[in-house]
Design a protein around this motif. Sequence first.
Motif, PDB file in Angstrom:
ATOM      1  N   SER A   1     -10.581  45.059   8.751  1.00 46.92           N
ATOM      2  CA  SER A   1      -9.323  45.205   8.018  1.00 46.92           C
ATOM      3  C   SER A   1      -8.186  45.341   9.019  1.00 46.92           C
ATOM      4  O   SER A   1      -8.371  45.823  10.130  1.00 46.92           O
ATOM      5  CB  SER A   1      -9.370  46.404   7.063  1.00 46.92           C
TER       6      SER A   1
ATOM      7  N   ASP B   1      -0.799  44.266   7.653  1.00 46.02           N
ATOM      8  CA  ASP B   1      -0.005  43.035   7.575  1.00 46.02           C
ATOM      9  C   ASP B   1       0.936  42.874   8.757  1.00 46.02           C
ATOM     10  O   ASP B   1       1.171  41.760   9.217  1.00 46.02           O
ATOM     11  CB  ASP B   1       0.835  43.022   6.285  1.00 46.02           C
TER      12      ASP B   1
ATOM     13  N   TYR C   1      -8.136  44.597  -0.282  1.00 44.55           N
ATOM     14  CA  TYR C   1      -7.548  45.620   0.587  1.00 44.55           C
ATOM     15  C   TYR C   1      -8.537  46.771   0.716  1.00 44.55           C
ATOM     16  O   TYR C   1      -9.294  47.064  -0.210  1.00 44.55           O
ATOM     17  CB  TYR C   1      -6.235  46.149  -0.012  1.00 44.55           C
TER      18      TYR C   1
ATOM     19  N   MET D   1     -10.378  41.006   6.167  1.00 39.69           N
ATOM     20  CA  MET D   1     -10.697  39.675   6.668  1.00 39.69           C
ATOM     21  C   MET D   1     -12.216  39.569   6.804  1.00 39.69           C
ATOM     22  O   MET D   1     -12.901  40.565   7.035  1.00 39.69           O
ATOM     23  CB  MET D   1     -10.032  39.423   8.028  1.00 39.69           C
TER      24      MET D   1
ATOM     25  N   ILE E   1      -3.898  39.637  13.753  1.00 38.29           N
ATOM     26  CA  ILE E   1      -4.199  38.660  12.703  1.00 38.29           C
ATOM     27  C   ILE E   1      -4.354  37.271  13.318  1.00 38.29           C
ATOM     28  O   ILE E   1      -5.287  36.536  13.001  1.00 38.29           O
ATOM     29  CB  ILE E   1      -3.112  38.677  11.610  1.00 38.29           C
TER      30      ILE E   1
ATOM     31  N   GLU F   1      -5.040  48.278   4.146  1.00 36.57           N
ATOM     32  CA  GLU F   1      -5.131  47.174   5.090  1.00 36.57           C
ATOM     33  C   GLU F   1      -5.806  45.981   4.410  1.00 36.57           C
ATOM     34  O   GLU F   1      -6.698  46.152   3.580  1.00 36.57           O
ATOM     35  CB  GLU F   1      -5.947  47.578   6.321  1.00 36.57           C
ATOM     36  N   ARG F   2      -5.385  44.789   4.786  1.00 40.65           N
ATOM     37  CA  ARG F   2      -5.986  43.571   4.243  1.00 40.65           C
ATOM     38  C   ARG F   2      -7.336  43.325   4.904  1.00 40.65           C
ATOM     39  O   ARG F   2      -7.488  43.487   6.109  1.00 40.65           O
ATOM     40  CB  ARG F   2      -5.070  42.383   4.478  1.00 40.65           C
TER      41      ARG F   2
ATOM     42  N   LYS G   1      -7.775  35.057  13.211  1.00 42.36           N
ATOM     43  CA  LYS G   1      -7.775  33.729  12.594  1.00 42.36           C
ATOM     44  C   LYS G   1      -8.269  32.670  13.577  1.00 42.36           C
ATOM     45  O   LYS G   1      -9.030  31.776  13.204  1.00 42.36           O
ATOM     46  CB  LYS G   1      -6.391  33.376  12.060  1.00 42.36           C
TER      47      LYS G   1
ATOM     48  N   TYR H   1     -16.975  41.959   8.300  1.00 42.07           N
ATOM     49  CA  TYR H   1     -15.688  42.342   7.734  1.00 42.07           C
ATOM     50  C   TYR H   1     -14.876  43.128   8.755  1.00 42.07           C
ATOM     51  O   TYR H   1     -15.431  43.803   9.625  1.00 42.07           O
ATOM     52  CB  TYR H   1     -15.888  43.244   6.504  1.00 42.07           C
TER      53      TYR H   1
ATOM     54  N   ASP I   1     -10.997  34.921   7.940  1.00 44.63           N
ATOM     55  CA  ASP I   1     -10.074  34.571   6.864  1.00 44.63           C
ATOM     56  C   ASP I   1      -9.880  35.786   5.967  1.00 44.63           C
ATOM     57  O   ASP I   1     -10.805  36.586   5.789  1.00 44.63           O
ATOM     58  CB  ASP I   1     -10.620  33.423   6.010  1.00 44.63           C
ATOM     59  N   PHE I   2      -8.703  35.905   5.358  1.00 42.60           N
ATOM     60  CA  PHE I   2      -8.470  36.962   4.376  1.00 42.60           C
ATOM     61  C   PHE I   2      -9.291  36.671   3.123  1.00 42.60           C
ATOM     62  O   PHE I   2      -9.427  35.516   2.727  1.00 42.60           O
ATOM     63  CB  PHE I   2      -6.980  37.059   4.021  1.00 42.60           C
ATOM     64  N   ASN I   3      -9.815  37.725   2.521  1.00 40.63           N
ATOM     65  CA  ASN I   3     -10.588  37.537   1.289  1.00 40.63           C
ATOM     66  C   ASN I   3      -9.821  37.980   0.040  1.00 40.63           C
ATOM     67  O   ASN I   3     -10.373  37.983  -1.052  1.00 40.63           O
ATOM     68  CB  ASN I   3     -11.943  38.248   1.367  1.00 40.63           C
TER      69      ASN I   3
END
Length: 150
Positions: A114, A117, A137, A145, A123, A142-143, A127, A112, A132-134
């Motif tokens: 984070s 955006d 947050y 990944m 990002i 933070e998002r 990628k 994992y 990949d984003f899950n």
Amino acid sequence: MHLHFRAVTMENRQQAESLSVFPERMHFIESVAECLKEADETTEWNTVGIYNDDILIGFAMYGYFQTPLPNGEAWLDRVLIDKTYQGKGYGKAAVFLLLKKMHEEYACNRIYLSVFDKNQLSIHLYKVLGFDFNGEYDAKGERIMVYDFK
């Protein structure tokens, strides 16, 4: 390019703390000094210098946490390539090597991280490497990944 990692110790800590990014990237990552302070306080974090031959070009912080149960989680928390060495492919190569290192060290099949955006450069890199984003947050907004070893 001959990248490898060395643990951050008292011998190379000051040099690691001198690493920096361009001003427009500073709000995406904590300073190395802040990362090391956090690692000093949380034993799960490992800190390494990223070296090209004998030249320190970057820093990374990663760790494995026993929770959530039953399997825990491996996190690639921070990756920083010094501004002098950015744009030369070191970031991509370093993250790829860190994934391999974490997979071997923790015997995990999922890693994992984070990311904000607005951090589109990172990002894109993640990628390209297979993250990949899950849809989740972290506590800082933070998002998250995820990278799955196949």
